[in-house]
Each structure stands twice: as C-alpha cells, then as structure tokens.
Design an enzyme around this catalytic site. Structure first.
Site, short mmCIF file in Angstrom:
data_model
loop_
_atom_site.label_atom_id
_atom_site.label_comp_id
_atom_site.label_asym_id
_atom_site.label_seq_id
_atom_site.Cartn_x
_atom_site.Cartn_y
_atom_site.Cartn_z
N TYR A 1 -111.97 -19.36 32.32
CA TYR A 1 -112.08 -18.26 31.49
C TYR A 1 -113.16 -17.45 31.67
O TYR A 1 -112.89 -15.82 32.37
CB TYR A 1 -111.43 -18.59 30.28
N SER B 1 -111.57 -9.84 28.43
CA SER B 1 -111.76 -10.45 27.26
C SER B 1 -112.99 -10.61 26.63
O SER B 1 -113.84 -9.64 27.44
CB SER B 1 -111.34 -11.54 27.57
P1 NAD Z 1 -99.08 -15.42 25.91
O1 NAD Z 1 -99.02 -16.83 26.85
O2 NAD Z 1 -98.19 -14.75 24.93
O3 NAD Z 1 -99.28 -13.97 27.24
C1 NAD Z 1 -98.99 -14.40 28.99
C2 NAD Z 1 -98.58 -14.39 29.92
O4 NAD Z 1 -98.99 -14.37 31.09
C3 NAD Z 1 -96.95 -14.53 29.16
O5 NAD Z 1 -96.33 -13.55 29.69
C4 NAD Z 1 -97.10 -15.90 30.88
O6 NAD Z 1 -95.67 -15.32 31.40
C5 NAD Z 1 -97.54 -14.68 31.49
N1 NAD Z 1 -98.00 -15.78 32.79
C6 NAD Z 1 -98.35 -16.71 32.79
N2 NAD Z 1 -98.82 -17.96 33.66
C7 NAD Z 1 -98.35 -16.56 34.43
C8 NAD Z 1 -97.79 -17.02 35.98
N3 NAD Z 1 -98.58 -17.71 36.26
N4 NAD Z 1 -97.22 -15.25 36.31
C9 NAD Z 1 -96.71 -14.40 35.51
N5 NAD Z 1 -96.68 -14.88 34.64
C10 NAD Z 1 -97.44 -15.43 33.83
O7 NAD Z 1 -101.11 -14.95 25.83
P2 NAD Z 1 -101.38 -13.28 25.60
O8 NAD Z 1 -102.53 -14.25 24.55
O9 NAD Z 1 -100.84 -12.53 24.98
O10 NAD Z 1 -102.35 -13.02 26.82
C11 NAD Z 1 -102.96 -11.75 27.75
C12 NAD Z 1 -103.66 -11.91 27.78
O11 NAD Z 1 -104.61 -11.36 27.48
C13 NAD Z 1 -104.19 -12.80 29.52
O12 NAD Z 1 -105.19 -12.44 30.42
C14 NAD Z 1 -105.40 -13.01 27.50
O13 NAD Z 1 -106.74 -13.73 28.70
C15 NAD Z 1 -105.88 -12.35 27.38
N6 NAD Z 1 -106.53 -11.99 26.09
C16 NAD Z 1 -105.81 -12.35 25.67
C17 NAD Z 1 -106.67 -13.08 23.59
C18 NAD Z 1 -106.10 -12.79 22.90
O14 NAD Z 1 -106.18 -13.62 21.71
N7 NAD Z 1 -104.61 -13.45 22.23
C19 NAD Z 1 -107.84 -12.35 23.25
C20 NAD Z 1 -108.59 -11.65 24.73
C21 NAD Z 1 -107.52 -11.83 26.11
#
Ligand code: NAD
Length: 260
Positions: A155, A142
């Site tokens: 985080y 991130s």
């Molecule tokens: P999201 O909540 O849509 O997706 C998270 C995914 O992780 C889901 O598929 C969920 O089922 C899975 N998950 C959660 N806990 C779990 C567990 N215990 N075991 C297995 N799977 C699990 O969120 P997102 O925004 O798509 O985030 C995905 C990644 O991208 C994360 O690592 C997040 O930190 C990173 N990220 C997101 C953003 C953003 O703005 N959305 C920015 C930077 C980084």
C-alpha cells in the site's frame, strides 16, 4: 454559465469514491461511477445520484486490476459523453502483513489496483483531454503516499508511486490546460473503516471512543476522522478555475498527520 464537465471516478460504488461522485454530481457534472462488479444495485446507485442532483450519472463496470479494462473504462465514458474532462483515480485496496509473510498475490493486486490502474486510465484520458483542451486529473493517494507504517509495504509503495506519477503527469501536461494533483487523506470514516471498529474494540477491550482516539486516530493530531464530503469538496476545488495553477502537488486532508 458554469460549464458542465464529464467526470470518471474509479472505484466509486462506496466510500470516498461515492462521496466524490456525489460532490461532482452536485456541481451538475456528468459522472461515471465504477467498480469491478456489475450488479443491479450498481446501476441503481447511478440512478439515485442522478435523481438526487439532477445530473446524468451512469455506471460502467471495469476491473482496475486489469490494464485493458482500466483503459476501456475511459474509452467507454468518452464514447458515451463525447469527452472525459475529469478523471479521479480512487479505486484502492489494502492488505496488512509483515513483508516476509506478505502474500505475493496480495502485493500484485495492490500494485495493480492502487498504482498501475492510474497509469492506464491516465494514458487513455490524456489524448481525449488534449483534444478538448482542458483536463483535471485527481489521484486519491493517502497519508501513506507521504509517510510509512509497518506491515503496509504494498500500500505504501503504491501510494508513494501515485504521488511520483502525479508529478510526472503534471510536467508532461504543464503547457496544456490540464492539471494533475494528488489528495492524501488521513483516516476517513468510510463503511470499510467503520466495519473495523467492533473487532478492534474486542481486540483491545476498549470502548468505541477509545478505539477511535487511541488506536485509529493515534497519528491524526486532530483526533477527528476526515469525511468523504471533505475529500469530495477538495476534488471539486481542484477541478475549479481557481485551481488552474495548482498542478503536480499533493493536498493533505489528514488532521495534521504529516505535520508530525
Ligand atoms: P472502499 O473499500 O469503501 O472503496 C474502494 C472502492 O474501490 C470501492 O468502490 C470498490 O468497489 C472499488 N474497487 C476495489 N477493487 C476494485 C477493482 N479491482 N476495480 C474497480 N474498483 C475496485 O474504500 P475507501 O476507504 O473509500 O477508499 C477509497 C480510496 O481512498 C482508496 O484508494 C484508499 O486507498 C484511499 N484512502 C482511504 C482512506 C480511508 O481512511 N478510508 C485513507 C486514505 C486513502
């Protein structure tokens, strides 16, 4: 002819992970999607990806907060497809609180899911990749893996940890044809982020566009969200032959956040 690889994407039944799964499937690769639930919808989602791209996608449940399940995800994928060539560590959760009030169980879960699972899946995948003499590991860190914000201690710690682990894995695999890199997205418009917009509009008495521009994208100079397709495309690039000498580094997809 393009090689068909086998990819495992953790946490991929929604958001960025699902976008990455689609991007890899569109390249013809076999894909394992994952989450901790084991619902009919999860298996149906794998079927939808296969039907759309004509590849083979399966769903394997595994809870990334548990080291043994994270390792078993990779082992089961290797049993199913005979190999694991691409590992995308994407599963992640968030909790926002001042450090004095940060619940210990929320700290433990974030460190376990966002950081420790990367150690476990990588440890399970490397012997398989070494055996087949090819591998690509892409960790979804991130902008918070490179910078900090208040109230996100777990985080930010976990995402910085993932960047550090990325460098170590790259050094340990430098002579093998295996690379390990981290993608550092800024704000990406996923269903999770979309769901926060109405509450924030109410909290600040702002319209949708103002919330997006002034609150959510305050630190993103482009004033545009990154998209799941852009993150998926970056993963596909890192898994291509053109990226063979890119290892141990971070690629920011953050509209200029980390240039500030
Ligand atoms: P999201 O909540 O849509 O997706 C998270 C995914 O992780 C889901 O598929 C969920 O089922 C899975 N998950 C959660 N806990 C779990 C567990 N215990 N075991 C297995 N799977 C699990 O969120 P997102 O925004 O798509 O985030 C995905 C990644 O991208 C994360 O690592 C997040 O930190 C990173 N990220 C997101 C953003 C953003 O703005 N959305 C920015 C930077 C980084």
């Amino acid at each position: 002819m393009k090689k068909i690889r086998t990819a495992v994407v953790t946490g991929s039944n929604s958001g960025i992970g699902l976008g990455i799964a689609h991007a890899l499937a569109a390249e013809g690769h076999n894909v394992v999607i994952n989450s901790y639930s084991d619902r009919d919808e999860d298996h149906a989602l794998a079927g939808e990806i296969s039907a759309k791209h004509g590849n083979r996608t399966i769903y394997i449940p595994a809870d990334m907060s548990k080291g043994d399940e994270a390792r078993a995800l990779v082992t089961r994928a290797a049993e199913e497809f005979g190999r694991v060539d691409i590992l995308v560590n994407n599963a992640g959760i968030q909790h926002v609180a001042a450090i004095e009030e940060f619940p210990v169980d929320a700290w433990d879960r974030i460190i376990a899911i966002n950081m420790n699972s990367v150690f476990h899946t990588t440890a399970a995948a490397l012997p398989v990749m070494r055996e087949h003499k090819w591998g690509r590991i892409v960790n979804i860190s991130s902008a918070h893996g490179l910078t900090a914000s208040p109230f996100k201690s777990a985080y930010v710690s976990a995402k910085h940890g993932v960047v550090g682990m990325t460098k170590v894995v790259a050094l340990e695999t430098a002579e093998a044809p295996i690379t390990c890199n981290a993608i550092c997205p800024g704000y990406v418009l996923t269903p999770l982020v979309e769901a926060q917009i109405p509450d924030t509009m109410e909290k600040y008495g702002m319209d949708r566009d103002t919330v997006i521009r002034e609150v959510m994208l305050e630190r993103q100079p482009s004033k545009q969200f990154a998209t799941v397709e852009q993150i998926g495309g970056t993963v596909v690039f890192l898994c291509s032959d053109r990226a063979e000498q890119i290892t141990g580094t971070t690629i920011s997809v953050d509209g200029g956040w980390t240039a500030l």
